[in-house]
Design a protein around this motif. Structure first.
Motif, PDB file in Angstrom:
ATOM      1  N   MET A 143      40.772  30.039  44.230  1.00 33.54           N
ATOM      2  CA  MET A 143      39.876  29.879  43.085  1.00 33.54           C
ATOM      3  C   MET A 143      38.659  30.791  43.212  1.00 33.54           C
ATOM      4  O   MET A 143      38.299  31.515  42.272  1.00 33.54           O
ATOM      5  CB  MET A 143      39.422  28.427  42.963  1.00 33.54           C
ATOM      6  CG  MET A 143      38.526  28.169  41.757  1.00 33.54           C
ATOM      7  SD  MET A 143      37.680  26.561  41.815  1.00 33.54           S
ATOM      8  CE  MET A 143      39.063  25.435  41.702  1.00 33.54           C
ATOM      9  N   ALA A 144      38.018  30.772  44.376  1.00 37.99           N
ATOM     10  CA  ALA A 144      36.814  31.579  44.567  1.00 37.99           C
ATOM     11  C   ALA A 144      37.118  33.071  44.454  1.00 37.99           C
ATOM     12  O   ALA A 144      36.344  33.838  43.870  1.00 37.99           O
ATOM     13  CB  ALA A 144      36.197  31.261  45.936  1.00 37.99           C
ATOM     14  N   SER A 145      38.254  33.479  44.965  1.00 35.33           N
ATOM     15  CA  SER A 145      38.629  34.897  44.899  1.00 35.33           C
ATOM     16  C   SER A 145      38.914  35.331  43.468  1.00 35.33           C
ATOM     17  O   SER A 145      38.566  36.448  43.060  1.00 35.33           O
ATOM     18  CB  SER A 145      39.864  35.152  45.767  1.00 35.33           C
ATOM     19  OG  SER A 145      39.590  34.877  47.129  1.00 35.33           O
ATOM     20  N   LEU A 146      39.537  34.443  42.695  1.00 38.14           N
ATOM     21  CA  LEU A 146      39.870  34.818  41.325  1.00 38.14           C
ATOM     22  C   LEU A 146      38.626  34.940  40.455  1.00 38.14           C
ATOM     23  O   LEU A 146      38.504  35.896  39.680  1.00 38.14           O
ATOM     24  CB  LEU A 146      40.840  33.813  40.712  1.00 38.14           C
ATOM     25  CG  LEU A 146      41.206  34.103  39.245  1.00 38.14           C
ATOM     26  CD1 LEU A 146      41.854  35.473  39.092  1.00 38.14           C
ATOM     27  CD2 LEU A 146      42.094  33.025  38.679  1.00 38.14           C
ATOM     28  N   VAL A 147      37.712  33.990  40.541  1.00 34.57           N
ATOM     29  CA  VAL A 147      36.536  34.081  39.667  1.00 34.57           C
ATOM     30  C   VAL A 147      35.718  35.326  40.005  1.00 34.57           C
ATOM     31  O   VAL A 147      35.128  35.953  39.114  1.00 34.57           O
ATOM     32  CB  VAL A 147      35.672  32.802  39.732  1.00 34.57           C
ATOM     33  CG1 VAL A 147      36.438  31.629  39.149  1.00 34.57           C
ATOM     34  CG2 VAL A 147      35.188  32.489  41.132  1.00 34.57           C
ATOM     35  N   GLU A 148      35.685  35.716  41.285  1.00 32.75           N
ATOM     36  CA  GLU A 148      35.014  36.967  41.641  1.00 32.75           C
ATOM     37  C   GLU A 148      35.729  38.152  41.006  1.00 32.75           C
ATOM     38  O   GLU A 148      35.097  39.061  40.438  1.00 32.75           O
ATOM     39  CB  GLU A 148      34.975  37.152  43.162  1.00 32.75           C
ATOM     40  CG  GLU A 148      34.304  38.470  43.560  1.00 32.75           C
ATOM     41  CD  GLU A 148      34.512  38.832  45.018  1.00 32.75           C
ATOM     42  OE1 GLU A 148      33.584  39.411  45.613  1.00 32.75           O
ATOM     43  OE2 GLU A 148      35.600  38.578  45.557  1.00 32.75           O
ATOM     44  N   ALA A 149      37.071  38.164  41.065  1.00 35.18           N
ATOM     45  CA  ALA A 149      37.843  39.268  40.497  1.00 35.18           C
ATOM     46  C   ALA A 149      37.621  39.385  38.993  1.00 35.18           C
ATOM     47  O   ALA A 149      37.513  40.492  38.455  1.00 35.18           O
ATOM     48  CB  ALA A 149      39.328  39.073  40.800  1.00 35.18           C
ATOM     49  N   LEU A 150      37.535  38.251  38.304  1.00 36.21           N
ATOM     50  CA  LEU A 150      37.312  38.285  36.864  1.00 36.21           C
ATOM     51  C   LEU A 150      35.909  38.785  36.539  1.00 36.21           C
ATOM     52  O   LEU A 150      35.723  39.589  35.618  1.00 36.21           O
ATOM     53  CB  LEU A 150      37.538  36.899  36.266  1.00 36.21           C
ATOM     54  CG  LEU A 150      38.976  36.372  36.334  1.00 36.21           C
ATOM     55  CD1 LEU A 150      39.055  34.953  35.784  1.00 36.21           C
ATOM     56  CD2 LEU A 150      39.930  37.287  35.585  1.00 36.21           C
TER      57      LEU A 150
END
Length: 462
Positions: free
Chosen positions: A97-104
């Protein structure tokens, strides 16, 4: 329990007996034709009878990286083994989750750095409007609750987002009409006779301002718009439309929600189309579909630092929205792998390179019988059929013109999406130039065959 066998009509029979399909005529559903899809690989899907179809609709605007990616299956399986699911509530998080929101946040335009993960496009748009209402309450402006949407829009299937969508989607339901309002679609093909594109733009902007003033600017919260309207007919607005609408929002203090559920993640050649294609940085972007290429359901609301600063200014003031499956670890892992594949294989660049040929090939159909308009951009296209090309008159509903052409395409190994008098196409971004030629050629033959069929049925066209 085991999967139904795919032989002897077993799947078809079970489906007819129990399944309620989305957006269908329930009275006719049990007798409607079925195509049982049992396998998918690359840009193709396969029926239980062995037939192979080019997936001209990308599942449902969503399979951007193509079907059956082994590395995607592995990423999903690895995440299930490591951590299948855990609650996103109560200050809990996961690496996925944390990695995805950063990527977005890294790929979104401007200062859109805050992300609320949801379960799909409908829940993203629904959450975005709730977030906007919350925003104005925090500002001490609770009267700002009215939302302006557009005819021919599609924003989802929750009660609220169905109300935000074109009123046709609410037929037979009691839609929200107290604070949801609609203005004209920016449909160049259907613009008033005699207006240039520039003049039509002025009419649309003036109508928007008139609606704001009619409601009272102090009562209007936001404008929600797809960069290109999708299910409403792939409507590409006049040049400069979104810039002018955003300027009107800024003039009267409205927030701007850009619904990029379809246009995001490469369909128009960019991760997000709002700024890269249409030159605007909205306050909020909603996303889904291509976010995970449909492998696992997922949605996202991406909002600006400015909006978030208002939402978070008061300790103890809860933002009461979210879902059990918000930021589901497996869905986030799929989205991260999806982003990796899009960037590694330069799929956005590929769309920018091959998209113009897709547009050209389909626009060659304009001179054919039945074809009123061919429109769209890159890997998001639409063909509109008319009974009278001069007067742009539509066929009667019971002719089911889009479905007739869909049927002839399917016989030739191509799946397109029939929407009343339209066929829409949104193929995987991995589509090849040869496949582009195939799509255009099949549609040409299907249109001619349908014209002959109408003649045999005594249905007049001009």
């Amino acid at each position: 329990m085991v999967l139904a066998k795919t032989t002897g009509g077993r799947v078809d029979a079970l489906d007819r007996r129990h399944n309620i399909h989305p957006f269908t005529d329930l009275a006719a559903m049990e007798k409607a034709e079925r195509t049982v899809i049992v396998k998918a690989q690359g840009n193709y899907v396969f029926g239980e009878d062995g037939r192979k179809f080019l997936d001209g609709l990308g599942g449902m605007w969503c399979v951007n990286i193509g079907h059956g990616r082994e590395e995607m299956a592995q990423a999903i399986a690895d995440q299930v083994r490591q951590l299948d699911y855990y609650s996103p509530f109560d200050d809990l998080t996961t690496p996925a989750m944390a990695s995805l929101v950063e990527a977005l946040a890294q790929r979104a335009p401007g200062n859109l750095n805050r992300v609320l993960l949801t379960t799909g496009g409908s829940t993203a748009a629904d959450s975005a409007v709730r977030l906007v209402h919350h925003y104005f309450i925090r500002l001490g402006q609770p009267s700002r609750r009215h939302v302006i949407s557009r005819h021919n829009s599609y924003h989802g299937s929750t009660y609220l987002t169905a109300s935000l969508s074109d009123p046709g989607y609410s037929e037979g339901w009691l839609a929200e009409r107290e604070f949801v309002h609609h203005i004209s679609a920016p449909n160049l093909y259907r613009r008033p006779e005699g207006l240039s594109e520039a003049e039509f733009l002025e009419v649309l902007v003036a109508e928007f301002e008139e609606k704001i003033l009619e409601l009272g600017a102090e009562n209007v919260a936001c404008f929600i718009a797809e960069p290109i309207q999708g299910s409403g007919g792939v409507i590409v607005p006049p040049e400069g439309y979104h810039k002018r609408m955003l300027a009107m929002c800024r003039k009267y203090g409205l927030l701007y929600i850009s619904d990029e559920v379809v246009t995001g993640f490469g369909r128009l050649g960019h991760f997000f189309a709002s700024e890269a294609r249409f030159g605007i940085v909205p306050d909020i972007i909603t996303s889904a579909k291509g976010l995970s290429s449909g492998y696992v359901p997922l949605g996202a609301v991406i909002l600006s630092d400015d909006v978030y600063a208002v939402l978070s200014q008061k300790t103890g003031a809860y933002f009461n929205t979210g879902f059990t499956y918000s930021g589901h670890a497996v869905a986030c892992a799929a989205a991260l792998k999806n982003i990796e594949i899009i960037e590694r294989e330069k799929l956005c660049e590929r769309v920018r390179e091959n998209g113009p040929r897709f547009e050209e090939k389909l626009k060659e159909l304009v001179g054919l019988p039945l074809v009123g308009d061919v429109r769209g951009s890159r890997f998001m296209m639409c063909i509109e059929y008319v009974a009278n090309k001069t007067r742009k008159e539509l066929f009667a509903d019971d002719v089911r013109i889009g479905k007739r052409i869909w049927r002839h395409c399917q016989k030739r190994g191509l799946l397109v999406r029939p929407l009343a008098h339209l066929n829409v196409l949104s193929p995987p971004l991995t589509l090849t130039l040869d496949e582009i030629e195939f799509i255009g050629d099949v549609l040409r033959d299907a249109i001619y065959d349908t014209a002959d069929e109408l003649t045999r049925d005594g249905i007049r066209t001009e």
